[in-house]
Design an enzyme around this catalytic site. Structure first.
Site, mmCIF file in Angstrom:
data_model
loop_
_atom_site.group_PDB
_atom_site.id
_atom_site.type_symbol
_atom_site.label_atom_id
_atom_site.label_comp_id
_atom_site.label_asym_id
_atom_site.label_seq_id
_atom_site.Cartn_x
_atom_site.Cartn_y
_atom_site.Cartn_z
ATOM 1 N N HIS A 126 68.197 29.706 -0.636
ATOM 2 C CA HIS A 126 69.486 29.431 0.013
ATOM 3 C C HIS A 126 70.411 28.644 -0.910
ATOM 4 O O HIS A 126 71.184 27.788 -0.487
ATOM 5 C CB HIS A 126 69.322 28.709 1.345
ATOM 6 C CG HIS A 126 70.528 28.867 2.226
ATOM 7 N ND1 HIS A 126 71.121 30.088 2.452
ATOM 8 C CD2 HIS A 126 71.285 27.972 2.909
ATOM 9 C CE1 HIS A 126 72.165 29.938 3.236
ATOM 10 N NE2 HIS A 126 72.287 28.658 3.528
ATOM 11 N N SER A 289 72.045 19.069 4.919
ATOM 12 C CA SER A 289 72.984 19.023 3.803
ATOM 13 C C SER A 289 72.454 18.075 2.745
ATOM 14 O O SER A 289 71.861 17.045 3.072
ATOM 15 C CB SER A 289 74.355 18.538 4.291
ATOM 16 O OG SER A 289 75.225 18.304 3.189
ATOM 17 N N GLU A 483 68.524 31.054 9.281
ATOM 18 C CA GLU A 483 68.522 29.618 9.029
ATOM 19 C C GLU A 483 68.311 28.872 10.345
ATOM 20 O O GLU A 483 69.208 28.808 11.177
ATOM 21 C CB GLU A 483 69.844 29.185 8.401
ATOM 22 C CG GLU A 483 70.185 29.909 7.112
ATOM 23 C CD GLU A 483 71.528 29.456 6.562
ATOM 24 O OE1 GLU A 483 71.748 28.239 6.434
ATOM 25 O OE2 GLU A 483 72.378 30.328 6.285
ATOM 26 N N TYR A 525 72.246 32.253 11.596
ATOM 27 C CA TYR A 525 71.659 30.986 12.043
ATOM 28 C C TYR A 525 70.833 31.135 13.307
ATOM 29 O O TYR A 525 70.945 32.107 14.057
ATOM 30 C CB TYR A 525 72.771 29.956 12.271
ATOM 31 C CG TYR A 525 73.289 29.354 10.984
ATOM 32 C CD1 TYR A 525 72.991 28.043 10.637
ATOM 33 C CD2 TYR A 525 74.059 30.101 10.102
ATOM 34 C CE1 TYR A 525 73.459 27.488 9.455
ATOM 35 C CE2 TYR A 525 74.524 29.556 8.914
ATOM 36 C CZ TYR A 525 74.217 28.250 8.594
ATOM 37 O OH TYR A 525 74.667 27.705 7.422
#
Length: 721
Positions: A126, A289, A483, A525
């Site tokens: 990713h 993140s 994800e 997602y």
């Protein structure tokens, strides 16, 4: 992460419950496995191609920081070698149905009956700094001007090579497992959505993102380490002040971690040529993140400049454009945060490898099926019958994230039914307007792009996905086509699948379960239903509706019996998705021709190195008459070298374009005349031996008429003091 604004613009313009490592090492673990490990170069065109991850039209690559690679790990049962798995960890944004189809086809042809559609897992790290255009669905192709065959071909060729190399060095060995906690390498970028999950559920976990790294160690029969596969959730978004400003192809922070580990084990081997293979695999990455300092407003002249963004909508002054996540090194250099986050994962893996691990023993199994997510009806544990939906993306999808903001007036966390009338009009011109049935199915998501009903010129989004599980003894990998957010991953791997594996007797209390993805198919997602209701970016990008997570839990749970020691047969499966690559459209212009300026040759030095000595920390620069690197990707090779004079006239290569200290940049100086330049830099690392060095540039030029030919440029000699 995709940005709907860029798709719209393009179309409008052109039309831990798993156990901790217990005391004791791996002594006594039987050598019951055959293990193979290999690496292959998958770097596509490093210029004039849109990068994959942010879906920004302006993020077109201009050069190379570090090469992308696939790392292949083969595990076969020593007593029944036909029971084997192939785990491919690729430095790309996500797995893809079309690319995987090509990989499976080549491997099953070369090794009939050995490597199959069932036992090959194609997993992306990713990363957001790689070459785009390789996915076969239309939506992610828009910003790359369609399908880029050269990118896809490079991924397939390098991945197949990695598996071939792994197959060729299959040898008896041992496996062991461990885990550790890594702090400061990730944060939750949608904490307000995470808070929508039940209080009691959240209370079971210390953090709102997973901090555990799990590692599977590969040893030879004597106990010497050959490599590892690690699993840790942190998104890969190499950033400067604004992430989309990066236009250099790189392996991102997991590629950096792999480089750091492999070079620490074999410092004298060139990157990509080590026998030790370090796999840094993505886990439930959806809401994580690496911008660990948080999200702040970059709004010079505004009163909110430098303040934290609005937590619910990730806005600054009501819009998303100035809200940016900050990595730990964001003010230092373009790649400092990348280095820091990569180094933290490297250190975590090193800690596990050097600490006590638990031996792995037991059979090797793989199970695979296709699931049509547009029409999957199933029953929830409470007896309610529910269904997934044809794919659709919500308005908050176009708001982007703090890692890559969207544009216009789109924001996250908006699930109101009253939207900007302009976008209500525009969305019908881009994809078919949703029916009342589709609106109800996707509720409470307000639909912006109804991609599940868009099939012209070919499918915009996937409908059928790969579902797959791999088992090695007490270790099970859930190969996921999307994800998963932090809590979605916890519900799936810990509360559902690990529980099911134990309760059904397939595994005992020592079961490890990890998530690996996005893999095989990219289906965007997967949030919890509670997070879906919040309709931040992740919820708006959960394309199959609010029951997406539960549908995966239902399907994967039903496949658990097929992982049992003596299980035979295959689980029920839907039809495989239709092939689309043959329909692909490409609007990318090929290389027309290259030319050198009058009085110059390809490779001529335009700006030479300094005559005064350089020191640690200095950057050496040379500029050459260049040619388009799309003429030859130089897979398994390099566009540059830094060479040291070692004796007499003998030069030794000490750096290539795979080292993070070098940068290769290409610039088209005149499109009509076909001229270009190449800038090569090397930032001298601490510990570099004093001596004489030079920079070399390797290129390939294409004449207007004739064949592509190679050339070399060489800088003057410079001194490192």
């Amino acid at each position: 992460m995709m940005g709907a604004f860029f798709y719209l613009t393009a179309f409008l313009a052109s039309s831990a419950l798993f156990p901790n490592g217990a005391a004791g090492g791996i002594q006594g673990a039987s050598a019951q496995y055959l293990l193979g490990l290999g690496i292959g170069d998958i770097t596509g065109p490093v210029v004039e191609t849109n990068m994959m991850g942010y879906a920004s039209l302006g993020q077109t690559d201009t050069g190379l920081h570090m090469r992308q690679r696939s790392r292949a790990f083969i595990i076969a049962d020593g007593s029944a070698p036909q029971n084997r798995i192939v785990f491919i960890n690729a430095d790309i944004a996500m797995g893809d149905t079309g690319v995987r189809r090509s990989i499976v086809s080549e491997l099953s042809t070369q090794f009939p009956g050995v490597y199959t559609n069932d036992n090959i897992a194609f997993v992306g790290t990713h990363q957001h700094s790689g070459v785009g255009g390789y996915l076969e669905d239309l939506l992610p192709q828009v910003t790359s001007l369609g399908y880029v065959k050269q990118t896809a071909d490079a991924i397939v060729a390098g991945t197949v090579l990695a598996v071939q190399r792994a197959h060729s060095n299959l040898a008896p060995g041992r496996l062991s497992l461990g885990n550790t906690t890594i702090l400061d390498a990730n944060i939750n970028r949608s904490p307000t959505a995470y808070l929508q999950n039940p209080v009691a559920e959240r209370a079971r976990y210390q953090f709102d993102q997973d901090k555990d790294m799990t590692l599977l160690r590969f040893d030879d029969n004597s106990g010497k380490a050959r490599g590892f596969l690690s699993f840790f959730a942190t998104a890969l978004r190499t950033e400067a002040l604004v992430p989309q400003n990066n236009t250099l192809v790189s392996g991102d922070n997991k590629g950096m971690a792999a480089f750091l580990y492999e070079s620490s084990v074999e410092p004298d081997s060139a990157p990509g040529n080590t026998s030790f293979v370090a796999g840094f695999t993505q886990a439930n990455v959806g809401d994580t993140s690496p911008n660990t300092l948080g999200a702040f407003c970059e709004s010079p002249g505004q009163e909110w400049d430098g303040q934290a963004c609005d937590p619910v909508h990730s806005t600054c002054g009501g819009t998303v454009q100035d809200c940016h996540g900050r990595g730990p090194g964001f003010r230092t250099s373009d790649f400092e945060s990348n280095r820091i986050i990569g180094n933290l994962q490297f250190q975590g893996a090193q800690k596990i490898m050097n600490g006590p691990l638990n031996p792995v023993s037991g059979t090797v199994k793989s199970v695979h099926a296709y699931m049509n997510m547009a029409t999957h009806t199933f029953t929830l544990p409470n007896g309610t019958s529910v269904s997934t939906c044809p794919a659709a993306l919500g308005f908050s999808f176009a708001g982007g994230t703090t890692d890559g903001p969207g544009a216009f007036d789109f924001v996250q966390g908006d699930n109101s039914t009253t939207q900007n009338p302009f976008w209500e009009l525009v969305k019908g011109a881009v994809t078919p307007l949703p029916s009342n049935e589709q609106k109800a199915c996707q509720s409470p998501k307000p639909i912006l792009l109804n991609t599940g009903f868009a099939h012209t010129p070919y499918d915009w989004s996937p409908s059928t996905v790969d579902v797959q599980m791999l088992r090695v003894g007490n270790f099970v990998m859930l190969i996921m086509p999307g994800e998963l957010t932090t809590m979605a991953g916890r519900r799936m791997r810990l509360e559902a699948l690990r529980t099911k594996l134990i309760s059904s007797g397939v595994l005992g209390q020592n079961a490890y379960v990890v998530i690996a993805g996005p893999a095989n198919t990219y289906a965007h997602y997967v949030t919890t239903p509670e997070e879906y209701a919040a309709q931040r970016y992740e919820g708006a990008s959960t394309i199959f509706g609010q029951w997406t997570l539960d549908s995966y839990i239902d399907k994967y749970s039903s496949m658990v019996p097929f992982l049992a020691d003596k299980a035979t047969g295959s689980p029920p499966t839907d039809a495989a998705p239709a092939e689309q690559t043959s329909k692909a459209i490409s609007l990318q212009t090929g290389v027309v021709f290259d030319a050198a300026p009058i009085g110059k040759k390809f490779g001529s030095v335009l700006t030479d190195v300094n005559s005064t000595p350089y020191h640690t920390g200095d950057t050496v620069h040379a500029q050459f008459v260049g040619a388009n690197p799309r003429n030859n990707l130089r897979l398994e090779s390099t566009f540059l070298s830094v060479e040291q004079l070692v004796s007499g006239n003998q030069w030794k290569v000490v750096r290539t374009d795979s080292h993070p200290s070098t940068i290769y940049r290409w610039n088209r100086t005149n499109t009509v005349l076909g001229t270009s330049t190449v800038d090569i830099t090397w930032t001298i690392e601490s510990g570099t031996p004093a001596g004489s060095y030079r920079i070399r540039y390797f290129g390939d030029s294409k004449p207007l008429i004739g064949s592509i030919s190679s050339f070399t440029g060489t800088s003057g000699t410079f001194t490192v003091a």
